[in-house]
Scaffold this active site. Structure first.
Site, PDB file in Angstrom:
ATOM      1  N   SER A 107       0.825  -1.217   0.000  1.00 39.59           N
ATOM      2  CA  SER A 107       0.000   0.000   0.000  1.00 39.59           C
ATOM      3  C   SER A 107       0.852   1.257   0.000  1.00 39.59           C
ATOM      4  O   SER A 107       0.410   2.302  -0.444  1.00 39.59           O
ATOM      5  CB  SER A 107      -0.862   0.055   1.263  1.00 39.59           C
ATOM      6  N   HIS A 137      -2.159  -3.318  -6.692  1.00 40.76           N
ATOM      7  CA  HIS A 137      -2.721  -2.865  -5.415  1.00 40.76           C
ATOM      8  C   HIS A 137      -4.236  -3.045  -5.430  1.00 40.76           C
ATOM      9  O   HIS A 137      -4.958  -2.317  -6.104  1.00 40.76           O
ATOM     10  CB  HIS A 137      -2.333  -1.387  -5.174  1.00 40.76           C
ATOM     11  N   GLU A 186      -5.000  -0.922  -8.689  1.00 35.03           N
ATOM     12  CA  GLU A 186      -4.003  -0.011  -9.248  1.00 35.03           C
ATOM     13  C   GLU A 186      -2.849  -0.873  -9.760  1.00 35.03           C
ATOM     14  O   GLU A 186      -2.272  -1.666  -9.006  1.00 35.03           O
ATOM     15  CB  GLU A 186      -3.504   0.951  -8.161  1.00 35.03           C
ATOM     16  N   ASN A 226      -4.354   6.078  -2.178  1.00 33.43           N
ATOM     17  CA  ASN A 226      -3.824   6.438  -0.853  1.00 33.43           C
ATOM     18  C   ASN A 226      -3.117   7.784  -0.858  1.00 33.43           C
ATOM     19  O   ASN A 226      -3.101   8.487   0.153  1.00 33.43           O
ATOM     20  CB  ASN A 226      -2.898   5.343  -0.332  1.00 33.43           C
TER      21      ASN A 226
HETATM   22  N1  CAA Z   1     -16.546 -10.695  -0.571  1.00 39.10           N
HETATM   23  C1  CAA Z   1     -16.827 -10.414  -1.860  1.00 39.10           C
HETATM   24  N2  CAA Z   1     -17.494  -9.310  -2.250  1.00 39.10           N
HETATM   25  C2  CAA Z   1     -17.927  -8.474  -1.294  1.00 39.10           C
HETATM   26  C3  CAA Z   1     -17.680  -8.701   0.067  1.00 39.10           C
HETATM   27  C4  CAA Z   1     -16.962  -9.865   0.412  1.00 39.10           C
HETATM   28  N3  CAA Z   1     -16.654 -10.152   1.674  1.00 39.10           N
HETATM   29  N4  CAA Z   1     -18.201  -7.682   0.761  1.00 39.10           N
HETATM   30  C5  CAA Z   1     -18.775  -6.839  -0.121  1.00 39.10           C
HETATM   31  N5  CAA Z   1     -18.594  -7.329  -1.367  1.00 39.10           N
HETATM   32  C6  CAA Z   1     -19.005  -6.709  -2.603  1.00 39.10           C
HETATM   33  C7  CAA Z   1     -20.515  -6.780  -2.782  1.00 39.10           C
HETATM   34  O1  CAA Z   1     -20.904  -7.980  -3.435  1.00 39.10           O
HETATM   35  C8  CAA Z   1     -20.779  -5.577  -3.654  1.00 39.10           C
HETATM   36  O2  CAA Z   1     -20.434  -5.840  -5.007  1.00 39.10           O
HETATM   37  P1  CAA Z   1     -21.510  -5.627  -6.204  1.00 39.10           P
HETATM   38  O3  CAA Z   1     -21.793  -4.157  -6.220  1.00 39.10           O
HETATM   39  O4  CAA Z   1     -20.786  -6.128  -7.418  1.00 39.10           O
HETATM   40  O5  CAA Z   1     -22.684  -6.444  -5.825  1.00 39.10           O
HETATM   41  C9  CAA Z   1     -19.774  -4.562  -3.139  1.00 39.10           C
HETATM   42  O6  CAA Z   1     -18.711  -5.325  -2.563  1.00 39.10           O
HETATM   43  C10 CAA Z   1     -20.359  -3.618  -2.092  1.00 39.10           C
HETATM   44  O7  CAA Z   1     -20.862  -4.420  -1.064  1.00 39.10           O
HETATM   45  P2  CAA Z   1     -22.157  -4.004  -0.240  1.00 39.10           P
HETATM   46  O8  CAA Z   1     -23.044  -3.196  -1.121  1.00 39.10           O
HETATM   47  O9  CAA Z   1     -22.722  -5.174   0.437  1.00 39.10           O
HETATM   48  O10 CAA Z   1     -21.510  -3.186   0.942  1.00 39.10           O
HETATM   49  P3  CAA Z   1     -21.762  -1.727   1.394  1.00 39.10           P
HETATM   50  O11 CAA Z   1     -22.773  -1.026   0.599  1.00 39.10           O
HETATM   51  O12 CAA Z   1     -21.908  -1.823   2.871  1.00 39.10           O
HETATM   52  O13 CAA Z   1     -20.376  -1.056   1.050  1.00 39.10           O
HETATM   53  C11 CAA Z   1     -18.092  -0.634   1.226  1.00 39.10           C
HETATM   54  C12 CAA Z   1     -19.222  -1.477   1.719  1.00 39.10           C
HETATM   55  C13 CAA Z   1     -17.806  -1.019  -0.230  1.00 39.10           C
HETATM   56  C14 CAA Z   1     -16.868  -0.957   2.061  1.00 39.10           C
HETATM   57  C15 CAA Z   1     -18.512   0.846   1.324  1.00 39.10           C
HETATM   58  O14 CAA Z   1     -18.837   1.153   2.627  1.00 39.10           O
HETATM   59  C16 CAA Z   1     -17.436   1.794   0.850  1.00 39.10           C
HETATM   60  O15 CAA Z   1     -17.265   2.028  -0.328  1.00 39.10           O
HETATM   61  N6  CAA Z   1     -16.678   2.367   1.817  1.00 39.10           N
HETATM   62  C17 CAA Z   1     -15.542   3.204   1.561  1.00 39.10           C
HETATM   63  C18 CAA Z   1     -14.389   2.286   1.447  1.00 39.10           C
HETATM   64  C19 CAA Z   1     -13.158   3.014   1.093  1.00 39.10           C
HETATM   65  O16 CAA Z   1     -13.138   4.121   0.593  1.00 39.10           O
HETATM   66  N7  CAA Z   1     -12.066   2.354   1.425  1.00 39.10           N
HETATM   67  C20 CAA Z   1     -10.804   2.953   1.309  1.00 39.10           C
HETATM   68  C21 CAA Z   1      -9.888   2.129   0.503  1.00 39.10           C
HETATM   69  S1  CAA Z   1      -8.235   2.713   0.762  1.00 39.10           S
HETATM   70  C22 CAA Z   1      -7.564   1.701   1.887  1.00 39.10           C
HETATM   71  O17 CAA Z   1      -8.080   0.655   2.186  1.00 39.10           O
HETATM   72  C23 CAA Z   1      -6.308   2.199   2.485  1.00 39.10           C
HETATM   73  C24 CAA Z   1      -5.212   1.197   2.395  1.00 39.10           C
HETATM   74  O18 CAA Z   1      -4.883   0.690   1.336  1.00 39.10           O
HETATM   75  C25 CAA Z   1      -4.446   0.896   3.609  1.00 39.10           C
HETATM   76  P1  NAD Z   2      -2.527  -9.282   7.283  1.00 40.43           P
HETATM   77  O1  NAD Z   2      -1.764  -8.942   8.505  1.00 40.43           O
HETATM   78  O2  NAD Z   2      -4.003  -9.527   7.361  1.00 40.43           O
HETATM   79  O3  NAD Z   2      -1.870 -10.590   6.593  1.00 40.43           O
HETATM   80  C1  NAD Z   2      -0.516 -10.737   6.363  1.00 40.43           C
HETATM   81  C2  NAD Z   2      -0.205 -12.216   6.250  1.00 40.43           C
HETATM   82  O4  NAD Z   2       1.137 -12.358   5.760  1.00 40.43           O
HETATM   83  C3  NAD Z   2      -0.265 -12.977   7.580  1.00 40.43           C
HETATM   84  O5  NAD Z   2      -1.107 -14.111   7.438  1.00 40.43           O
HETATM   85  C4  NAD Z   2       1.186 -13.405   7.828  1.00 40.43           C
HETATM   86  O6  NAD Z   2       1.324 -14.646   8.484  1.00 40.43           O
HETATM   87  C5  NAD Z   2       1.704 -13.476   6.402  1.00 40.43           C
HETATM   88  N1  NAD Z   2       3.159 -13.430   6.261  1.00 40.43           N
HETATM   89  C6  NAD Z   2       4.044 -12.663   6.932  1.00 40.43           C
HETATM   90  N2  NAD Z   2       5.300 -12.899   6.488  1.00 40.43           N
HETATM   91  C7  NAD Z   2       5.197 -13.833   5.503  1.00 40.43           C
HETATM   92  C8  NAD Z   2       6.121 -14.489   4.656  1.00 40.43           C
HETATM   93  N3  NAD Z   2       7.425 -14.228   4.720  1.00 40.43           N
HETATM   94  N4  NAD Z   2       5.646 -15.396   3.760  1.00 40.43           N
HETATM   95  C9  NAD Z   2       4.334 -15.665   3.664  1.00 40.43           C
HETATM   96  N5  NAD Z   2       3.411 -15.067   4.443  1.00 40.43           N
HETATM   97  C10 NAD Z   2       3.833 -14.167   5.357  1.00 40.43           C
HETATM   98  O7  NAD Z   2      -2.205  -8.102   6.233  1.00 40.43           O
HETATM   99  P2  NAD Z   2      -3.125  -7.483   5.068  1.00 40.43           P
HETATM  100  O8  NAD Z   2      -4.005  -6.430   5.633  1.00 40.43           O
HETATM  101  O9  NAD Z   2      -3.713  -8.614   4.287  1.00 40.43           O
HETATM  102  O10 NAD Z   2      -2.025  -6.718   4.191  1.00 40.43           O
HETATM  103  C11 NAD Z   2      -1.119  -7.420   3.373  1.00 40.43           C
HETATM  104  C12 NAD Z   2      -0.475  -6.473   2.382  1.00 40.43           C
HETATM  105  O11 NAD Z   2      -1.492  -5.837   1.592  1.00 40.43           O
HETATM  106  C13 NAD Z   2       0.348  -5.340   2.988  1.00 40.43           C
HETATM  107  O12 NAD Z   2       1.443  -5.059   2.156  1.00 40.43           O
HETATM  108  C14 NAD Z   2      -0.653  -4.165   2.997  1.00 40.43           C
HETATM  109  O13 NAD Z   2      -0.002  -2.918   2.984  1.00 40.43           O
HETATM  110  C15 NAD Z   2      -1.383  -4.420   1.691  1.00 40.43           C
HETATM  111  N6  NAD Z   2      -2.743  -3.839   1.590  1.00 40.43           N
HETATM  112  C16 NAD Z   2      -3.577  -3.840   2.665  1.00 40.43           C
HETATM  113  C17 NAD Z   2      -4.865  -3.300   2.526  1.00 40.43           C
HETATM  114  C18 NAD Z   2      -5.820  -3.307   3.699  1.00 40.43           C
HETATM  115  O14 NAD Z   2      -6.822  -2.550   3.650  1.00 40.43           O
HETATM  116  N7  NAD Z   2      -5.615  -4.122   4.724  1.00 40.43           N
HETATM  117  C19 NAD Z   2      -5.299  -2.791   1.296  1.00 40.43           C
HETATM  118  C20 NAD Z   2      -4.422  -2.860   0.198  1.00 40.43           C
HETATM  119  C21 NAD Z   2      -3.144  -3.374   0.352  1.00 40.43           C
END
Ligand code: CAA
Ligand code: NAD
Length: 292
Positions: free
Chosen positions: A124, A147, A156, A194
């Protein structure tokens, strides 16, 4: 071109990636360091797949079961990393966000995987080039970023400095085959989403710290005034306050080197205080909001 996919990391992201790949006909090997982590990943997939099957085949029990069995049949688990990549066309890494651990893994896999195998990281916040440097020059041309944003449709696709056009095109094709929507981005901090979201969320916290508006009112304003599904504080709780802090701390080092403007990642005392108190958002039961 890509049939056999190996996913490293059976956590939240790795399990999600393995699931969508298996749903779309790829043969997937899911690998993690322990059997327990793999079982955890399989549980995440089963639960999520149950939800998908229910939506797809509402009320038709037999078809739901058949679909789940077929998708799960495309997934094999393995703790031996070398064996897990012996016939991989593509490796997607989704392990913990540590440059050292990611480099160690890719360095090892470089000697085990087939020469034509493409490597991709789901990082990320880290630089794809920095991770890829653990591999040979030839492999660096076959190394890019993927990503994911499970469960959302976006992926991405990152073209790093050494990523070849052929590798990039293959990564785009694979994401489309997974039913996702790819966007292209260079290897810059936070890529697209992000890079925009983290400074936005940090500024929301600083706004509340200054007393300009309350978290609740800021969320309401962005939900009803900008049409965001979640305001910045709900989103912070959703993403995790620790994750956001970890990313912005890393970027402050990049800001020192001029890779990102300093003011975008200025530290927030309030955010740090909540993290220090263990209030990490939804996953800990409390963040800016209480989920207990
Ligand atoms: N497995 C598979 N698909 C799933 C699922 C799961 N566990 N949960 C949800 N989905 C799918 C649904 O099937 C649906 O897809 P379709 O439109 O194709 O049917 C879609 O996801 C939306 O699901 P819902 O309508 O049931 O869920 P919702 O309306 O409650 O929305 C949400 C949930 C998508 C998370 C919504 O709240 C949202 O968009 N929130 C903002 C999320 C956001 O901006 N996240 C930031 C991303 S950046 C990030 O994460 C930072 C980082 O990298 C560290
Ligand atoms: P997580 O902590 O849920 O899972 C990480 C897994 O990696 C664990 O099961 C751990 O045992 C395993 N692991 C650690 N070292 C390892 C190795 N050497 N070989 C094999 N497995 C190993 O983490 P996450 O939230 O799934 O995030 C994973 C990656 O995805 C990170 O790089 C994170 O930045 C990125 N990411 C996270 C998100 C999010 O919203 N959580 C979104 C996009 C990208």
């Amino acid at each position: 071109m890509v049939k056999n996919l190996t996913v490293f990391g059976a956590g939240l992201m790795g399990a999600g990636i393995a699931q969508v790949a298996a749903q779309n006909g790829f043969k997937v090997i899911l690998s993690d360091v322990t059997e327990k982590a793999l079982q955890n990943g399989l549980q995440i997939i089963q639960k999520s797949l149950g939800r998908v099957a229910k939506k797809k085949f509402a009320g038709k029990e037999g078809e739901m079961e058949g679909y789940t069995r077929e998708v799960m049949g495309n997934i094999t688990t393995m703790t031996d990393a070398g064996e897990a990549v012996s016939s991989a066309d593509l490796i997607i890494e989704a392990i913990i966000e540590s440059i050292k651990i990611k480099r160690d893994l890719f360095g090892f896999l470089d000697s085990k995987a087939n020469q034509r195998c493409i490597f991709a990281s789901n990082t990320s916040s880290l630089s794809i080039r920095d991770i890829a440097e653990a591999c040979s020059t030839e492999r660096q041309a076959r190394f890019g970023g993927l990503h994911f944003f499970n469960p959302m449709k976006l992926v991405e696709v990152i073209k790093a400095q050494n990523t070849s056009q052929e590798t990039f095109d293959t990564l785009v094709a694979v994401t489309k085959q997974m039913g996702k929507v790819p966007v292209s981005c260079k290897d810059t901090p936070g890529f697209i989403v992000n890079r925009l979201l983290i400074p936005y969320m940090l500024e929301a916290v600083r706004m509340a710290e200054r007393g300009d508006a309350s978290p609740h009112d800021i969320d309401t304003a962005m939900e009803l005034g900008a049409g965001y599904p979640m305001g910045p504080f709900k989103l912070l709780d959703f993403v995790g306050l620790d994750t956001t802090t970890f990313i912005s701390d890393g970027w402050r080092e990049k800001a020192e080197r001029g890779e990102i403007p300093k003011e975008l990642v200025e530290k927030s005392a309030l955010l740090q205080k909540l993290v220090d108190e263990g209030k990490l958002g939804r996953k800990s039961g409390q963040g800016f909001y209480d989920y207990s």
